[in-house]
Design an enzyme around this catalytic site. Structure first.
Site, PDB file in Angstrom:
ATOM      1  N   SER A 205      -9.882  -0.807   6.653  1.00 22.61           N
ATOM      2  CA  SER A 205      -9.328  -0.688   5.307  1.00 22.61           C
ATOM      3  C   SER A 205      -8.589  -1.903   4.755  1.00 22.61           C
ATOM      4  O   SER A 205      -8.270  -1.924   3.577  1.00 22.61           O
ATOM      5  CB  SER A 205      -8.415   0.528   5.225  1.00 22.61           C
ATOM      6  OG  SER A 205      -9.217   1.676   5.156  1.00 22.61           O
TER       7      SER A 205
ATOM      8  N   SER B  75      -9.809   1.457   2.424  1.00 23.39           N
ATOM      9  CA  SER B  75      -8.957   2.266   1.583  1.00 23.39           C
ATOM     10  C   SER B  75      -7.856   1.478   0.874  1.00 23.39           C
ATOM     11  O   SER B  75      -7.297   1.971  -0.088  1.00 23.39           O
ATOM     12  CB  SER B  75      -8.332   3.386   2.411  1.00 23.39           C
ATOM     13  OG  SER B  75      -7.464   2.861   3.402  1.00 23.39           O
TER      14      SER B  75
ATOM     15  N   LYS C 122       0.846  -1.206   0.000  1.00 23.16           N
ATOM     16  CA  LYS C 122       0.000   0.000   0.000  1.00 23.16           C
ATOM     17  C   LYS C 122       0.874   1.245   0.000  1.00 23.16           C
ATOM     18  O   LYS C 122       1.916   1.279   0.666  1.00 23.16           O
ATOM     19  CB  LYS C 122      -0.922  -0.020   1.231  1.00 23.16           C
ATOM     20  CG  LYS C 122      -1.994   1.057   1.236  1.00 23.16           C
ATOM     21  CD  LYS C 122      -2.894   0.922   2.459  1.00 23.16           C
ATOM     22  CE  LYS C 122      -4.048   1.929   2.445  1.00 23.16           C
ATOM     23  NZ  LYS C 122      -4.937   1.768   3.632  1.00 23.16           N
TER      24      LYS C 122
HETATM   25  N1  GLN Z   1     -13.343   3.896   5.878  1.00 21.16           N
HETATM   26  C1  GLN Z   1     -12.697   4.245   7.108  1.00 21.16           C
HETATM   27  C2  GLN Z   1     -12.253   5.678   7.062  1.00 21.16           C
HETATM   28  O1  GLN Z   1     -12.439   6.285   6.066  1.00 21.16           O
HETATM   29  C3  GLN Z   1     -11.535   3.338   7.374  1.00 21.16           C
HETATM   30  C4  GLN Z   1     -10.320   3.742   6.685  1.00 21.16           C
HETATM   31  C5  GLN Z   1      -9.102   2.953   7.065  1.00 21.16           C
HETATM   32  O2  GLN Z   1      -9.174   1.911   7.712  1.00 21.16           O
HETATM   33  N2  GLN Z   1      -7.952   3.491   6.686  1.00 21.16           N
HETATM   34  O3  GLN Z   1     -11.736   6.198   7.997  1.00 21.16           O
END
Ligand code: GLN
Length: 440
Positions: free
Chosen positions: A127, A103, A28
């Protein structure tokens, strides 16, 4: 291929022969790679090249893996569809008209689409598990402190962990075996009784929970006698097709000797609100360093520093990131701190207590990973609140700092449905074991 799974292609060969020799790994793009640009999915870091490797990247290289690229992601990890990436959305290999989740959407799409064998994502509020569920692959969010965050560009430090994504539970667990363990550069991984600030104490390594664990070996499919607590509160708002697939997977586990019981956690209905207040508050502080001077594009403006900072941030950050910086700053501001931030911390403590109690009654807990099927590209962008609610089943786990895995449970209308298993603190072996039975 057209998945847009990678922001930057790479070909970093491992340093040695090891357990991951011959494996292609996607990383990532918020995980630092020495000499390879690391954008966090943001125009702000379009040309940022880190001078060092994250600890997990060092461990991948030492284990013989080949890093094949930096995976696409929502900007700074903020989103659940990979559509907030400044480099355009990634696509879901199962249905390219749909989002891969987020994400860590590029990481999951790369694995599901065959562009990598394994991937690393980061999970602040789901995410890793969300894109694993939407793409029909496996993702693990480790217990807080199991994996070093050194070199991970922070979104919300108190919530996030780096986690593996793979085609099978055993492969994901084997990757966890490689990346987990104590790191003197991340104090949250230090468990030695007398570990000093630099963690140099000899006892520290043996005291870490990863020291005598073998996560891959736990993928033995044996759930006979396991008690699985089904969190009924998290089934209520979910799509019927998701619930049906989830129930079918549970009855399959019962056929293998597991027992299922219903558990209810009163606190979880407040988890999304608490999560977003805490995550945005931490984000507003973490993202202050991107001002064009310390980090990020400067634009070369003349004039006073305040204007220069404001313009760099206006141009470098996308809409969702700005929304969160504003809300986070507001929640932390003097007059509102008690009303929002402190309340959210109280709710967080309540969620932790509820999980502890539920895990007294059951070995592991189960929910659908996502309450919905993967949305179509463009469908959810205009409604941030709807997107936040999609995280209802994943964020409670981060608030409680517990481990969880998402494993494919089957399909509904040809689209993957993920089953989430949550374990006690450092109970990674239990969730790996139960998840491997779902696969069988
Ligand atoms: N969808 C969640 C957020 O936008 C989780 C994102 C994540 O785990 N980085 O914060």
């Amino acid at each position: 291929m057209g998945l847009n799974a990678f922001i930057t292609d790479a070909e970093l060969e491992g340093d040695a022969e090891g357990p991951l020799s011959g494996m292609r790994v996607a990383v990532k793009d918020n995980i630092s790679t020495e000499g390879v640009r690391t954008t966090c999915g943001s125009a702000m870091l379009d040309d940022y090249v880190p001078p060092y490797d994250a600890t997990v990247v060092e461990r991948l290289k030492a284990a013989g893996a080949t890093i094949v690229g930096k995976a696409n992601m929502d900007e700074f990890g903020m989103g659940g569809t990979t559509e907030t990436s400044a480099f355009g959305p990634a696509k879901n290999p199962v249905d390219e008209a749909r989002v891969p989740g987020g994400s860590s959407g590029g990481s999951a799409a790369a694995v599901a689409g065959g562009e990598a064998d394994l991937a690393l994502g980061s999970d602040t509020g789901g995410s890793v598990r969300n894109p694993a569920a939407f793409c029909g692959v496996v993702g693990i969010k480790p217990t807080y402190g199991l994996v070093s965050r050194y070199g991970l560009v922070a979104y919300a430090n108190s919530l996030e962990q780096i986690g593996p994504i793979a085609n099978t539970v055993e492969d994901a667990a084997a990757l966890l075996d490689v990346i987990s363990g104590p790191d003197p550069r991340d104090a949250t991984t230090q468990y030695g009784s007398a570990a000093g600030p630099d963690g140099a104490d000899e006892g520290a390594d043996e005291a870490h929970p990863a020291a005598d664990s073998n996560y891959a070996a736990a993928a033995d499919g044996d759930v006979d006698g396991t008690t699985i607590g089904v969190i009924t509160d998290l089934l209520e708002g979910a799509d019927e097709r998701v619930v049906e697939t989830f129930e079918a997977a549970l009855s399959d586990l019962r056929a293998q000797g597991a027992e299922t019981v219903e558990v209810s956690l009163d606190s979880v209905e407040h988890a999304v609100q608490a999560y977003y207040v805490i995550a945005m508050s931490e984000a507003s502080s973490n993202l202050a360093r991107f001002d064009g001077v310390r980090y990020g594009k400067s634009g070369g403006y003349e004039g006073n520093w305040n204007d220069a900072f404001a313009r760099a941030r206006e141009e470098g950050f996308g809409e969702e990131v700005k929304r969160r910086i504003l809300l986070g700053t507001y929640a932390l501001s003097a007059g509102y701190h008690d009303k929002y931030y402190k309340k959210a911390q109280d709710a967080r403590a309540w969620v932790k207590r509820d999980f502890d109690e539920a895990l007294d009654e059951a070995d592991v807990l189960a929910t659908p990973t996502m309450p919905v099927l993967p949305p179509e590209l463009g469908e959810s962008l205009d409604d941030p609140l709807q997107l936040y609610l999609m995280d209802a089943n994943t964020v409670p786990v981060n608030l409680a700092n517990l481990p969880a895995i998402s494993v494919p449970a089957g399909e509904a209308d040809g689209l993957p449905v993920g089953l989430q298993l949550i374990g006690p603190k450092f109970g990674e072996e239990a969730i790996v074991r139960a998840a491997s039975a779902v696969e069988d």
